[in-house]
Scaffold this active site. Sequence first.
Site, mmCIF file in Angstrom:
data_model
loop_
_atom_site.group_PDB
_atom_site.id
_atom_site.type_symbol
_atom_site.label_atom_id
_atom_site.label_comp_id
_atom_site.label_asym_id
_atom_site.label_seq_id
_atom_site.Cartn_x
_atom_site.Cartn_y
_atom_site.Cartn_z
ATOM 1 N N GLN A 92 0.562 -0.999 -0.194
ATOM 2 C CA GLN A 92 -0.071 0.005 -0.142
ATOM 3 C C GLN A 92 0.879 1.155 -0.370
ATOM 4 O O GLN A 92 0.610 2.582 -0.363
ATOM 5 C CB GLN A 92 -0.677 0.061 1.265
ATOM 6 C CG GLN A 92 -1.784 -1.217 1.567
ATOM 7 C CD GLN A 92 -2.653 -1.217 2.951
ATOM 8 O OE1 GLN A 92 -2.309 -0.482 3.392
ATOM 9 N NE2 GLN A 92 -3.499 -2.354 2.186
ATOM 10 N N GLU B 215 -13.510 4.589 10.659
ATOM 11 C CA GLU B 215 -14.380 5.319 12.119
ATOM 12 C C GLU B 215 -13.637 6.876 11.693
ATOM 13 O O GLU B 215 -12.870 7.123 10.763
ATOM 14 C CB GLU B 215 -13.236 5.296 13.182
ATOM 15 C CG GLU B 215 -13.289 3.611 14.508
ATOM 16 C CD GLU B 215 -12.721 3.783 14.768
ATOM 17 O OE1 GLU B 215 -12.551 2.443 16.417
ATOM 18 O OE2 GLU B 215 -11.327 4.662 14.875
ATOM 19 N N TYR C 205 -7.162 6.838 20.963
ATOM 20 C CA TYR C 205 -8.719 6.573 19.575
ATOM 21 C C TYR C 205 -8.822 4.955 20.142
ATOM 22 O O TYR C 205 -9.273 4.136 18.970
ATOM 23 C CB TYR C 205 -7.971 7.144 18.718
ATOM 24 C CG TYR C 205 -8.661 8.962 18.828
ATOM 25 C CD1 TYR C 205 -9.912 9.424 18.971
ATOM 26 C CD2 TYR C 205 -7.628 9.355 19.878
ATOM 27 C CE1 TYR C 205 -9.984 10.433 18.759
ATOM 28 C CE2 TYR C 205 -7.529 10.415 19.275
ATOM 29 C CZ TYR C 205 -8.982 11.520 19.626
ATOM 30 O OH TYR C 205 -9.045 12.339 18.938
ATOM 31 N N TYR D 87 -10.272 -10.874 10.211
ATOM 32 C CA TYR D 87 -10.125 -10.957 8.268
ATOM 33 C C TYR D 87 -10.840 -12.443 8.367
ATOM 34 O O TYR D 87 -11.008 -13.183 7.488
ATOM 35 C CB TYR D 87 -9.184 -10.449 7.387
ATOM 36 C CG TYR D 87 -8.806 -8.753 7.196
ATOM 37 C CD1 TYR D 87 -10.185 -8.079 7.567
ATOM 38 C CD2 TYR D 87 -8.083 -8.395 8.204
ATOM 39 C CE1 TYR D 87 -9.615 -6.823 6.789
ATOM 40 C CE2 TYR D 87 -7.444 -7.101 7.676
ATOM 41 C CZ TYR D 87 -8.841 -6.524 7.237
ATOM 42 O OH TYR D 87 -8.687 -4.766 7.081
ATOM 43 N N HIS E 29 -0.166 -0.272 5.395
ATOM 44 C CA HIS E 29 -1.393 1.089 6.846
ATOM 45 C C HIS E 29 0.030 1.894 6.908
ATOM 46 O O HIS E 29 1.228 1.682 8.350
ATOM 47 C CB HIS E 29 -1.172 0.236 8.289
ATOM 48 C CG HIS E 29 -2.255 -1.065 8.824
ATOM 49 N ND1 HIS E 29 -2.679 -1.695 9.009
ATOM 50 C CD2 HIS E 29 -3.438 -0.843 7.052
ATOM 51 C CE1 HIS E 29 -3.675 -2.641 9.051
ATOM 52 N NE2 HIS E 29 -4.295 -1.914 7.767
#
Length: 475
Positions: free
Chosen positions: A187, A346, A356, A367, A254
């Site tokens: 990613q 979120e 958080y 998953y 991420h």
Amino acid sequence: MKGIGFFGFAGVAAVFACLPGAVPHAKATNVTKLYEDTCAKCHGSRAEGGGAGTRSLISKDKFDQKWDKPFFNTIKNGDTNSGMEPYGNTLSDEEVWALVVHIRELQLKGLRESTPSPKPENGIVRTKLHNYRISDVVTTGLNTPWAIDWLADQTLLVTNRSGYMTAYRGSRAVKVKGLPASREIGQGGLMQVKVHPNGWVYLSFTDPSTTDAHAGMTKLVRGHLVFNGSVYQWTDQQTIFAANPSVYNGSGIHFGAKIVFDNKGHVFFGIGERGSSEFAQNVTRPNGKIYRVMEDGSIPADNPFVKTEGAIGQIWSIGHRNPQGLTIDNEGNLWDTEHGPRGGDELNFIQKGNNYGWPDVGYGINYNDSPFHTPFPTSQQKVTMPVLRWVPSIAASGLTTVKGNAFTHWRGDLLAGGLAGNTIQRIRVKAGKLVDTEEILFGIGRIRDVAMGPDGMVYVVVNQPDKVIQLSPIR
């Protein structure tokens, strides 16, 4: 057992009144099988209702997040008035919540089949407050485009994850040379571009490790773009944030990487937990944080962890999984959107020093279709919960605040993109609270970035197919 009405707590209880017998808690429960074994006989394999008097769950109201806790409580505690037994006796809280997540997945599938999605019809998309037209802006020369922004002369900049950026001067595509080396790892790659009003151009990218050909970490730099008549040249590069090389890794997930300015001299940006969830709560590690620095990268003296021994002084908030959207609303509040696992994306109101919750508290499941945690912090966990959660996940991506005079009825609202969700959602917040939400586009591709153009129009970066589009209101 019997099922009764659908409204109020008793109504929610009736939804689950015919669960035959809970599966004993197992080390790795399969959520789909758990639902099929305990719920489907009465409530239908698609949550469509059943012959025992249970009504369909496929309704927009019952899909609302306000029913999360009532659904959970009904399964766990039961309700004697409706013949509902307490499954908290045989299921863990994590398993009970996982059933709620599975039901949410069934609800969305059913709503997609039964409710028209906001898609172009004769070139026009109709929504509650605005009708708008979609037009293509860039359709060629892209390779997983990641972000867009504009220079002061309205030249459009488009980053591509594979490592290059193109500038569009009108209809002319111009190469940008001299960019810092980036590494496309899963990613990660060349990610955010953000132009400061003072002319500095900020970039985030996966910085390659110098000792491991497969490793990298999110890095933030700034520089200038100089046009010589044929190309743009990247110059004057300065490092704004770089993690210690010892924490670079080969995980392909991420990276975070979004950037915003507060116009008070600060830069905010996010870094995901890079596949190491355990570090999101650790202020000595860069993973899973929102950061605040001065425009030159120096550390503000009033940052929350500046005086914490061993902490990274740039940290503004902790407990994030993968912040992929970041914006400051018209009231000056900072918001992020971030990926949960399977369920649990979120929208968070980001405040100084807050936690958080990741990975200790969350709305999603694993998953592999097994339970994870619950979204209910204990009294000992000082966790700031999201203002809005998406279950199932939309794979939250770009986030912007509507400004200007073009979309007057959306002014001040947030627009949030979703990759896997193929969606753009309009979110109205006031004083940090959710007021309204509406899906305004669905099904045209993976929404990577959403941005307000200098002309007041909404611009969207789409993957699969790779392109940049414009949304313009129809008056």
